[in-house]
Write a protein that holds these residues in place. Structure first.
Motif, mmCIF file in Angstrom:
data_model
loop_
_atom_site.group_PDB
_atom_site.id
_atom_site.type_symbol
_atom_site.label_atom_id
_atom_site.label_comp_id
_atom_site.label_asym_id
_atom_site.label_seq_id
_atom_site.Cartn_x
_atom_site.Cartn_y
_atom_site.Cartn_z
ATOM 1 N N GLU A 1 23.260 -3.481 4.016
ATOM 2 C CA GLU A 1 22.578 -2.491 3.184
ATOM 3 C C GLU A 1 21.106 -2.407 3.579
ATOM 4 O O GLU A 1 20.442 -3.428 3.775
ATOM 5 C CB GLU A 1 22.691 -2.854 1.698
ATOM 6 N N THR A 2 20.632 -1.183 3.652
ATOM 7 C CA THR A 2 19.237 -0.947 4.015
ATOM 8 C C THR A 2 18.592 -0.051 2.969
ATOM 9 O O THR A 2 19.179 0.933 2.525
ATOM 10 C CB THR A 2 19.128 -0.272 5.389
ATOM 11 N N SER A 3 17.393 -0.401 2.572
ATOM 12 C CA SER A 3 16.623 0.430 1.653
ATOM 13 C C SER A 3 15.149 0.327 2.026
ATOM 14 O O SER A 3 14.750 -0.522 2.827
ATOM 15 C CB SER A 3 16.845 0.010 0.196
ATOM 16 N N PHE A 4 14.360 1.203 1.470
ATOM 17 C CA PHE A 4 12.932 1.146 1.704
ATOM 18 C C PHE A 4 12.200 1.545 0.433
ATOM 19 O O PHE A 4 12.781 2.125 -0.498
ATOM 20 C CB PHE A 4 12.507 2.052 2.873
ATOM 21 N N SER A 5 10.927 1.230 0.375
ATOM 22 C CA SER A 5 10.097 1.629 -0.757
ATOM 23 C C SER A 5 8.741 2.074 -0.260
ATOM 24 O O SER A 5 8.261 1.627 0.792
ATOM 25 C CB SER A 5 9.944 0.490 -1.771
ATOM 26 N N LEU A 6 8.140 2.966 -1.013
ATOM 27 C CA LEU A 6 6.805 3.469 -0.710
ATOM 28 C C LEU A 6 6.002 3.449 -2.005
ATOM 29 O O LEU A 6 6.426 4.006 -3.019
ATOM 30 C CB LEU A 6 6.885 4.903 -0.172
ATOM 31 N N LEU A 7 4.854 2.786 -1.972
ATOM 32 C CA LEU A 7 3.977 2.687 -3.136
ATOM 33 C C LEU A 7 2.610 3.254 -2.773
ATOM 34 O O LEU A 7 1.994 2.834 -1.784
ATOM 35 C CB LEU A 7 3.831 1.234 -3.585
ATOM 36 N N LEU A 8 2.128 4.201 -3.567
ATOM 37 C CA LEU A 8 0.789 4.754 -3.397
ATOM 38 C C LEU A 8 0.046 4.606 -4.717
ATOM 39 O O LEU A 8 0.498 5.083 -5.756
ATOM 40 C CB LEU A 8 0.862 6.231 -2.998
ATOM 41 N N ARG A 9 -1.098 3.920 -4.673
ATOM 42 C CA ARG A 9 -1.881 3.677 -5.882
ATOM 43 C C ARG A 9 -3.354 3.973 -5.598
ATOM 44 O O ARG A 9 -3.888 3.573 -4.565
ATOM 45 C CB ARG A 9 -1.718 2.221 -6.334
ATOM 46 N N ARG A 10 -4.007 4.670 -6.531
ATOM 47 C CA ARG A 10 -5.432 4.970 -6.375
ATOM 48 C C ARG A 10 -6.125 4.847 -7.733
ATOM 49 O O ARG A 10 -5.590 5.287 -8.752
ATOM 50 C CB ARG A 10 -5.649 6.369 -5.811
ATOM 51 N N SER A 11 -7.305 4.236 -7.717
ATOM 52 C CA SER A 11 -8.090 4.040 -8.937
ATOM 53 C C SER A 11 -9.321 4.923 -8.919
ATOM 54 O O SER A 11 -9.894 5.218 -7.854
ATOM 55 C CB SER A 11 -8.510 2.576 -9.075
ATOM 56 N N PHE A 12 -9.760 5.338 -10.109
ATOM 57 C CA PHE A 12 -10.921 6.193 -10.274
ATOM 58 C C PHE A 12 -11.805 5.616 -11.378
ATOM 59 O O PHE A 12 -11.373 4.800 -12.186
ATOM 60 C CB PHE A 12 -10.507 7.626 -10.658
ATOM 61 N N TRP A 13 -13.031 6.107 -11.423
ATOM 62 C CA TRP A 13 -13.932 5.815 -12.525
ATOM 63 C C TRP A 13 -14.052 4.300 -12.769
ATOM 64 O O TRP A 13 -13.809 3.800 -13.856
ATOM 65 C CB TRP A 13 -13.488 6.519 -13.806
#
Length: 411
Positions: free
Chosen positions: A332-344
């Motif tokens: 089994e193969t899977s992947f993940s993508l996480l994008l996080r950005r902070s402001f102020w």
């Protein structure tokens, strides 16, 4: 003492005005220190008002007596989340005794090494791991020898995963999680055969970690009962035909490790686990037993200010198996993508996590926004979007997309 009130409301996006969850959770965190000794206690009271989640509250057969929450009707429960004593021993070493969480591994959204504590799946994997982990009574000894840290775990607490009952909102329906059940045959569940709290049933863990040549390195070993119940079936014919289902648990050895190293704006990390005697359901209503190798390779990219981009490749391979009658793929193969950005000045954080299984072509997308209004109030809003075939891990919940709102008030 810190006191938090977490209020959560979750609404289905498929069925108008369909409430999935409405709950309040009070958490009291107490730390008392004297000299080098420290006592930590985390007490939690939870009240769930929505019927779809109420069914989970009396589902406590997975707990040992010393870990079981106190339930009030079918709506509320009181639990000792953590209760432990930390103290120095010998010279530079540390001992922690009591009910606690031990976290191995740092993968996003998946658990490769993080298997010391069982987990509650009442809300599938949507709840934060810090909350969904089930703390265990254990002895945790950490020996510091120069740059090396050795951890020794003795875990007499035999509590296991808490699985959602069939009638609850996130009850498992994918065939990989249960044996094939013939239609129109009455079902009889036997007593959960979870291991009793005895020394011979204890789990034991070892971990070595160090910093070598710019690499953070860890090697892990865990001798334990798998926390996932395996349901054996037997067709009985007396006065009438009945399918008898018995939850059982089996021993396994986990050998694994992790590596990580920052190079400029990129951090490379990987972790892996070799697990013995894993059991999987077959279409012929039989169990296949095989060793399994799981690993994750991840890259964390910090190229932009206050921004994280993280990608992961996850694979799980059953070894020396060519059986095509399994309800899951051998590889089994899977992947993940996480994008996080902070402001102020990090008071506002936006995030999206995408998890995709390439074998079943199903997945989960989780956009979220969090605003820290003050030291006393944090607000969160997000979506949980499932897609794919109903036979998949994520696709089984394709009709359960939800919008949720959370508020944390600190006192």
């Amino acid at each position: 003492m810190n006191l938090n009130l977490d209020s959560v409301v979750a609404v289905s996006t498929h069925q108008r005005e369909s409430l999935q969850s409405l709950k309040n959770r009070f958490t009291s965190h107490v730390d008392y220190s004297k000299n080098s000794y420290r006592i930590t206690a985390i007490i939690q009271f939870e009240h769930e008002m929505e019927n779809g989640m109420q069914a989970i509250l009396n589902n406590d057969a997975n707990y040992t007596f010393a870990s079981r929450p106190i339930t009030f009707g079918n709506h509320s429960k009181l639990s000792v989340r953590e209760l432990y004593l930390s103290m120095p021993v010998l010279n530079g070493h540390f001992l922690t005794i009591g009910k606690q969480q031990v976290v191995w591994g740092k993968a996003d959204g998946v658990k490769i090494l993080d298997v010391v504590n069982p987990q509650s799946f009442n809300e599938f994997t949507l709840e934060d791991f810090g909350q969904s982990r089930i703390p265990l009574w254990m002895v945790n000894l950490e020996l510091s020898l120069g740059d090396d840290l050795f951890q020794i775990l003795w875990i007499p607490d035999t509590s296991t995963h808490q699985l959602p009952v069939f009638e609850s909102t996130y009850g498992f329906t994918a065939p990989r999680f249960s044996p094939p059940i013939p239609r129109d045959i009455p079902i009889q569940f036997k007593e959960n055969k979870a291991p009793k709290t005895r020394f011979k049933n204890s789990d034991f863990g070892l971990r070595w970690s160090s910093f070598v040549g710019g690499w953070d390195i860890a090697v892990n070993y865990l001798y334990h009962f798998e926390d996932q119940a395996i349901f054996s079936t037997e067709l009985l014919s007396h006065n009438a035909t009945v399918l008898e289902i018995t939850p059982e648990y089996y021993r396994s050895n986990l050998c694994g490790g992790s590596l990580s190293k920052p190079v400029g704006n990129i951090t490379f990390r990987t972790e892996f686990a070799y697990k013995t005697d894993q059991r999987h359901y077959q279409q012929a209503n039989e169990l296949l037993v095989s060793d399994e190798l799981s690993y994750v390779v991840g890259l964390d990219y910090f190229a932009w200010t206050d921004t994280l981009l993280s990608v992961q490749l996850i694979q799980q391979r059953l070894l020396d198996v060519k059986d095509e009658t399994l309800f899951r793929a051998v590889n089994e193969t899977s992947f993940s993508l996480l994008l996080r950005r902070s402001f102020w000045q990090e008071t506002l954080t936006t995030e999206v996590l995408w998890q995709q299984n390439t074998n079943d072509n199903d997945g989960l997308v989780r956009p979220k926004i969090q605003y820290v209004y003050s030291d006393r109030l944090t607000l969160t809003a997000g979506l949980d979007i499932f897609y794919g075939d109903e036979r998949g891990v994520y696709g089984q919940f394709a009709d359960l997309d939800r919008l949720y709102l959370k508020a944390r008030v600190s006192f």
